[in-house]
Design a protein around this motif. Structure first.
Motif, short mmCIF file in Angstrom:
data_model
loop_
_atom_site.label_atom_id
_atom_site.label_comp_id
_atom_site.label_asym_id
_atom_site.label_seq_id
_atom_site.Cartn_x
_atom_site.Cartn_y
_atom_site.Cartn_z
N ASN A 163 29.60 93.70 63.77
CA ASN A 163 30.27 93.93 65.05
C ASN A 163 31.75 93.53 65.05
N GLU A 164 32.20 92.91 63.98
CA GLU A 164 33.57 92.37 63.95
C GLU A 164 34.51 93.31 63.20
N GLY A 165 35.77 93.33 63.63
CA GLY A 165 36.81 94.04 62.87
C GLY A 165 37.08 95.43 63.39
N GLU A 166 38.07 96.06 62.74
CA GLU A 166 38.47 97.43 63.08
C GLU A 166 37.31 98.39 62.77
N ASP A 167 37.37 99.60 63.37
CA ASP A 167 36.32 100.59 63.11
C ASP A 167 36.13 100.82 61.61
N ALA A 168 37.25 101.05 60.91
CA ALA A 168 37.14 101.40 59.48
C ALA A 168 36.51 100.27 58.69
N THR A 169 36.83 99.04 59.08
CA THR A 169 36.28 97.88 58.36
C THR A 169 34.77 97.80 58.58
N ARG A 170 34.34 98.05 59.81
CA ARG A 170 32.90 97.98 60.11
C ARG A 170 32.15 99.10 59.38
N ILE A 171 32.77 100.27 59.33
CA ILE A 171 32.12 101.39 58.62
C ILE A 171 32.03 101.07 57.13
N ASP A 172 33.11 100.55 56.56
CA ASP A 172 33.08 100.15 55.13
C ASP A 172 31.94 99.16 54.89
N ALA A 173 31.81 98.20 55.80
CA ALA A 173 30.79 97.15 55.61
C ALA A 173 29.38 97.75 55.71
N ALA A 174 29.20 98.71 56.62
CA ALA A 174 27.86 99.32 56.77
C ALA A 174 27.50 100.14 55.53
N ILE A 175 28.48 100.84 54.98
CA ILE A 175 28.22 101.63 53.76
C ILE A 175 27.91 100.69 52.59
N ALA A 176 28.69 99.60 52.49
CA ALA A 176 28.44 98.64 51.40
C ALA A 176 27.06 98.01 51.56
N ALA A 177 26.66 97.72 52.80
CA ALA A 177 25.33 97.12 53.03
C ALA A 177 24.23 98.09 52.63
N THR A 178 24.46 99.37 52.87
CA THR A 178 23.46 100.39 52.51
C THR A 178 23.29 100.43 50.99
N ARG A 179 24.44 100.46 50.29
CA ARG A 179 24.38 100.48 48.82
C ARG A 179 23.69 99.22 48.30
N ASP A 180 24.07 98.06 48.86
CA ASP A 180 23.47 96.78 48.43
C ASP A 180 21.96 96.79 48.63
N PHE A 181 21.53 97.37 49.75
CA PHE A 181 20.09 97.42 50.04
C PHE A 181 19.35 98.17 48.92
N PHE A 182 19.86 99.35 48.56
CA PHE A 182 19.21 100.10 47.48
C PHE A 182 19.21 99.29 46.18
N GLU A 183 20.36 98.65 45.89
CA GLU A 183 20.45 97.88 44.64
C GLU A 183 19.49 96.69 44.68
N THR A 184 19.35 96.06 45.85
CA THR A 184 18.40 94.95 46.00
C THR A 184 16.97 95.41 45.70
N MET A 185 16.69 96.66 46.02
CA MET A 185 15.36 97.23 45.74
C MET A 185 15.23 97.64 44.27
N GLY A 186 16.28 97.40 43.48
CA GLY A 186 16.23 97.73 42.05
C GLY A 186 16.59 99.19 41.77
#
Ligand SMILES: NC(=O)c1ccc[n+]([C@@H]2O[C@H](COP(=O)([O-])OP(=O)(O)OC[C@H]3O[C@@H](n4cnc5c(N)ncnc54)[C@H](O)[C@@H]3O)[C@@H](O)[C@H]2O)c1
Length: 385
Positions: free
Chosen positions: A313-336
């Motif tokens: 919820n924090e930061g500029e729109d672009a920063t929040r979108i970057d963080a959500a995309i990074a979290a998505t990638r991390d989630f897949f990587e966490t699943m191996g």
């Protein structure tokens, strides 16, 4: 919200021991063709449970349906069904066996070249044999939808079709049968269901509160329970929740009345057609790059996804979108699951092949606005390299 018609005729038999209830749902006088895959259903004892439940019914069996089911194999099953005058099909397996069963059910009654079922995306199907399923891997939602994806090796094509005659009459979902899944398949199932939800959610807002809220809950459930299923594979409640989540992810409910974007799937299918990469893994490669590439068209939903799914919820729109995309990638990587094309041996020549296959298969207007072309897919794939 857009107008919609919603009807889902598939009966779900959910929980421990439910395979025994096949006896109540397969007609007593049916001539049944049991369809299964490469042997896991035999090894794990699921097939024996099915045979016991079917009792004295006339049974024929057809095994050997591949992951990413092949057209040639399915056509052999059509011959078996016709030769044995089969009138009920029972799929025992995952999305691959269920998808093949849908195709077989339709092809049994199709005059002429059955490949038309795929090239017409299902519009030529006027009738299909009745069938049920015993699901062994939560992933595709095929157990409660009318869709199917078939690979034709000779033609180098992986095509989908859909037809209202191809809903299963019933599906048995016993979470205990998923205990035998290897980690790789647990991870694939979670990633596949995740991307199914995203394809129906991450488009543009249409004030569909129920569909959005439902989708966000399903996504959070996968994020919470996916890694727990890997850590604690015999936990029944974890498996039960994952199983029902994967079914609800693609049974039409969250997709009713909202725009949809199936471009990650369409691009992913061409990766599988190229080198047989697991379906879910192709999605984990394409999706993060596609989200980034399409961020201007998807801004509203990306911000909603960041806030409601990842609590960003924090930061500029672009920063929040970057963080959500990074979290998505991390989630897949966490699943191996690796998320780069290079991890699957696809380079520049492979990208060229995928782009021309998308053109050949008419995938020229993908995405919720019909605005993603094969050349846009090239840019997305280069970003995923
Ligand atoms: N119809 C749809 O709506 C839809 C949606 C998404 C994907 N698909 C398609 O479905 C296919 C993928 O299906 P899937 O992800 O369900 O996997 P799958 O059916 O291909 O099975 C994957 C592997 O898991 C093994 N397996 C299955 N259950 C097991 C168990 N209980 N214990 C041990 N091993 C087990 C199988 O033998 C197989 O080797 C792809 O072809 C994909 O394109 C269909």
């Amino acid at each position: 919200m857009k107008n919609f018609t919603y009807h889902n005729p598939t009966r779900i038999l959910f929980g421990k021991g439910r395979i025994a209830d096949l006896d109540d749902h397969v007609p007593d006088n049916a001539r049944v063709l049991i369809l299964y895959g490469g042997g896991s259903a035999e090894r794990t004892g699921v097939l024996d449970q099915v045979r016991t439940a079917l009792g004295e019914r006339t049974i024929t069996e057809f095994g050997g349906i591949e992951p990413n089911p092949r057209y040639a194999t399915a056509m052999k099953a059509v011959d078996t069904a016709r030769q044995n005058d089969v009138d009920f099909l029972l799929a025992v397996g995952g999305g691959s066996v269920i998808d093949a069963t849908k195709f077989i059910a339709a092809a049994m009654y199709h005059d002429g070249d059955a490949w038309e079922i795929l090239t017409s995306h299902g519009s030529v199907v006027g009738k299909a044999a009745p069938f049920g399923t015993v699901l062994t891997i939560p992933a595709t939602g095929s157990e409660m939808n009318p869709g199917s994806v078939i690979t034709n090796e000779e033609k180098g094509a992986k095509l989908a079709f859909m037809n209202a005659h191809c809903y299963p009459q019933f599906s048995v979902l016993d979470p205990e049968v998923t205990f035998t899944l290897p980690e790789r398949q647990i991870a694939n199932g979670v990633a596949d269901a995740f991307v199914h939800i995203i394809e129906q959610y991450l488009t543009y807002p249409v004030d569909a509160r129920v569909q959005d809220g439902f989708a966000e809950t399903l996504l959070r459930t996968l994020i919470d329970l996916g890694p727990r299923a890997l850590r604690d594979p015999k936990n029944y409640e974890v498996r039960a929740n994952l199983m029902w989540t994967a079914t609800l992810a693609l049974n039409g409910l969250i997709g009713a009345g909202v725009p949809q974007d199936w471009s990650s799937h369409m691009i992913g299918h061409e990766i599988t057609a190229l080198n047989d990469t697991d379906h879910a893994r192709t999605l984990a490669v394409v999706l993060p790059a596609l989200m980034d590439d399409q961020r201007d068209r998807k801004t509203g939903k990306l911000l909603q996804y960041a806030a409601n799914v990842w609590n960003i919820n924090e930061g500029e729109d672009a920063t929040r979108i970057d963080a959500a995309i990074a979290a998505t990638r991390d989630f897949f990587e966490t699943m191996g699951i690796e998320t780069r094309l290079a991890d699957y041996g696809v380079g520049e020549a492979g990208i060229d092949h995928i782009v021309s296959a998308l053109k050949d298969h008419g995938m020229t207007e993908m995405g919720e606005h019909g605005a993603i072309t094969p050349e846009d897919a090239r840019r997305i794939l280069n970003a995923a390299a």
